[in-house]
Design a protein around this motif. Sequence first.
Motif, PDB file in Angstrom:
ATOM      1  N   ILE A   1     -20.055  20.137   1.515  1.00 57.71           N
ATOM      2  CA  ILE A   1     -20.345  20.229   2.945  1.00 57.71           C
ATOM      3  C   ILE A   1     -21.800  19.878   3.263  1.00 57.71           C
ATOM      4  N   PHE A   2     -22.730  20.251   2.386  1.00 56.55           N
ATOM      5  CA  PHE A   2     -24.145  19.953   2.637  1.00 56.55           C
ATOM      6  C   PHE A   2     -24.401  18.447   2.640  1.00 56.55           C
ATOM      7  N   TYR A   3     -23.779  17.729   1.733  1.00 55.26           N
ATOM      8  CA  TYR A   3     -23.938  16.274   1.650  1.00 55.26           C
ATOM      9  C   TYR A   3     -23.226  15.589   2.816  1.00 55.26           C
ATOM     10  N   GLN A   4     -22.071  16.132   3.218  1.00 59.55           N
ATOM     11  CA  GLN A   4     -21.338  15.566   4.351  1.00 59.55           C
ATOM     12  C   GLN A   4     -22.117  15.743   5.649  1.00 59.55           C
ATOM     13  N   LEU A   5     -22.728  16.901   5.819  1.00 56.74           N
ATOM     14  CA  LEU A   5     -23.538  17.134   7.017  1.00 56.74           C
ATOM     15  C   LEU A   5     -24.750  16.199   7.051  1.00 56.74           C
ATOM     16  N   CYS A   6     -25.433  16.050   5.927  1.00 53.55           N
ATOM     17  CA  CYS A   6     -26.602  15.167   5.882  1.00 53.55           C
ATOM     18  C   CYS A   6     -26.217  13.709   6.120  1.00 53.55           C
ATOM     19  N   ALA A   7     -25.063  13.286   5.605  1.00 53.00           N
ATOM     20  CA  ALA A   7     -24.599  11.920   5.819  1.00 53.00           C
ATOM     21  C   ALA A   7     -24.250  11.685   7.286  1.00 53.00           C
ATOM     22  N   SER A   8     -23.951  12.739   8.022  1.00 50.67           N
ATOM     23  CA  SER A   8     -23.577  12.635   9.436  1.00 50.67           C
ATOM     24  C   SER A   8     -24.739  12.958  10.369  1.00 50.67           C
TER      25      SER A   8
ATOM     26  N   LEU B   1      -1.409  22.876  -0.492  1.00 52.53           N
ATOM     27  CA  LEU B   1      -2.738  22.637  -1.037  1.00 52.53           C
ATOM     28  C   LEU B   1      -3.653  21.889  -0.067  1.00 52.53           C
ATOM     29  N   ALA B   2      -3.067  21.147   0.863  1.00 52.57           N
ATOM     30  CA  ALA B   2      -3.878  20.414   1.839  1.00 52.57           C
ATOM     31  C   ALA B   2      -3.989  21.174   3.149  1.00 52.57           C
ATOM     32  N   SER B   3      -3.542  22.412   3.165  1.00 56.59           N
ATOM     33  CA  SER B   3      -3.498  23.162   4.407  1.00 56.59           C
ATOM     34  C   SER B   3      -4.874  23.572   4.917  1.00 56.59           C
ATOM     35  N   ASN B   4      -5.897  23.491   4.100  1.00 56.25           N
ATOM     36  CA  ASN B   4      -7.207  23.926   4.546  1.00 56.25           C
ATOM     37  C   ASN B   4      -8.305  22.974   4.074  1.00 56.25           C
ATOM     38  N   PRO B   5      -8.389  21.773   4.659  1.00 58.40           N
ATOM     39  CA  PRO B   5      -9.399  20.797   4.215  1.00 58.40           C
ATOM     40  C   PRO B   5     -10.838  21.256   4.453  1.00 58.40           C
ATOM     41  N   ILE B   6     -11.058  22.100   5.445  1.00 62.98           N
ATOM     42  CA  ILE B   6     -12.410  22.603   5.694  1.00 62.98           C
ATOM     43  C   ILE B   6     -12.876  23.443   4.500  1.00 62.98           C
ATOM     44  N   MET B   7     -11.999  24.306   3.991  1.00 62.12           N
ATOM     45  CA  MET B   7     -12.360  25.134   2.842  1.00 62.12           C
ATOM     46  C   MET B   7     -12.656  24.264   1.625  1.00 62.12           C
ATOM     47  N   GLU B   8     -11.936  23.144   1.506  1.00 58.81           N
ATOM     48  CA  GLU B   8     -12.190  22.237   0.380  1.00 58.81           C
ATOM     49  C   GLU B   8     -13.617  21.687   0.446  1.00 58.81           C
ATOM     50  N   SER B   9     -14.082  21.289   1.627  1.00 57.48           N
ATOM     51  CA  SER B   9     -15.426  20.722   1.721  1.00 57.48           C
ATOM     52  C   SER B   9     -16.497  21.801   1.569  1.00 57.48           C
ATOM     53  N   ILE B  10     -16.199  23.000   2.051  1.00 57.66           N
ATOM     54  CA  ILE B  10     -17.164  24.088   1.933  1.00 57.66           C
ATOM     55  C   ILE B  10     -17.186  24.637   0.513  1.00 57.66           C
ATOM     56  N   GLY B  11     -16.040  24.671  -0.148  1.00 59.74           N
ATOM     57  CA  GLY B  11     -15.940  25.347  -1.442  1.00 59.74           C
ATOM     58  C   GLY B  11     -15.842  24.466  -2.664  1.00 59.74           C
ATOM     59  N   ASN B  12     -15.875  23.136  -2.506  1.00 59.95           N
ATOM     60  CA  ASN B  12     -15.812  22.253  -3.669  1.00 59.95           C
ATOM     61  C   ASN B  12     -17.170  21.630  -3.934  1.00 59.95           C
ATOM     62  N   ALA B  13     -17.423  21.341  -5.207  1.00 65.87           N
ATOM     63  CA  ALA B  13     -18.692  20.739  -5.602  1.00 65.87           C
ATOM     64  C   ALA B  13     -18.470  19.860  -6.824  1.00 65.87           C
ATOM     65  N   LYS B  14     -19.425  18.978  -7.067  1.00 62.74           N
ATOM     66  CA  LYS B  14     -19.376  18.128  -8.266  1.00 62.74           C
ATOM     67  C   LYS B  14     -19.911  18.926  -9.451  1.00 62.74           C
ATOM     68  N   THR B  15     -19.124  18.981 -10.518  1.00 67.39           N
ATOM     69  CA  THR B  15     -19.582  19.598 -11.763  1.00 67.39           C
ATOM     70  C   THR B  15     -19.574  18.525 -12.848  1.00 67.39           C
ATOM     71  N   THR B  16     -20.041  18.866 -14.011  1.00 64.58           N
ATOM     72  CA  THR B  16     -20.065  17.873 -15.095  1.00 64.58           C
ATOM     73  C   THR B  16     -18.654  17.524 -15.570  1.00 64.58           C
ATOM     74  N   ARG B  17     -17.682  18.396 -15.288  1.00 66.77           N
ATOM     75  CA  ARG B  17     -16.297  18.146 -15.726  1.00 66.77           C
ATOM     76  C   ARG B  17     -15.409  17.564 -14.638  1.00 66.77           C
ATOM     77  N   ASN B  18     -15.802  17.731 -13.364  1.00 66.08           N
ATOM     78  CA  ASN B  18     -14.900  17.384 -12.278  1.00 66.08           C
ATOM     79  C   ASN B  18     -15.726  17.065 -11.032  1.00 66.08           C
ATOM     80  N   ASP B  19     -15.532  15.873 -10.463  1.00 67.67           N
ATOM     81  CA  ASP B  19     -16.285  15.478  -9.271  1.00 67.67           C
ATOM     82  C   ASP B  19     -15.876  16.252  -8.017  1.00 67.67           C
ATOM     83  N   ASN B  20     -14.719  16.879  -8.040  1.00 67.66           N
ATOM     84  CA  ASN B  20     -14.244  17.623  -6.876  1.00 67.66           C
ATOM     85  C   ASN B  20     -13.727  18.983  -7.319  1.00 67.66           C
TER      86      ASN B  20
END
Length: 177
Positions: free
Chosen positions: A158-165, A94-113
Amino acid sequence: GIVLVAINPYEQLPIYGEDIINAYSGQNMGDMDPHIFAVAEEAYKQMARDERNQSIIVSGESGAGKTVSAKYAMRYFATVSGSASEANVEEKVLASNPIMESIGNAKTTRNDNSSRFGKYIEIGFDKRYRIIGANMRTYLLEKSRVVFQAEEERNYHIFYQLCASAALPEFKTLRLG
């Protein structure tokens, strides 16, 4: 096939430990209470008996616990096959692709990740039915999130991570504001 309906209790329950794995190992479907381990045992047993590939489909809404259910199934396979000593197989997969996690995960009303993409996880076994490797393929499901988010939800991380950097020297050429 067999259908198991699982409900996310939004808390840790003591029904996923090694003692429970051992209780389900070698049992026939229906001899024990419905459980992700019963489904995993049936697939494992049929793989060994018939020497054929097996599939477990984990489906549900956001926050339903699909990733956790897949993780428990992988832990089951690792334990009953004797591969568990190889440092948490399910965590590695499950941790084999951290890049996909940042590109494909978002905060929803049910789950922050919340994972906003599908995963196809293929686990390889050797002739002794021990895990020898895994491959995870991902496919993006929510293209619409890029241009629209519901109230109290966010775009992809990923959009928020890029802006923070944006102030870092290596990101100057991206002209992030």
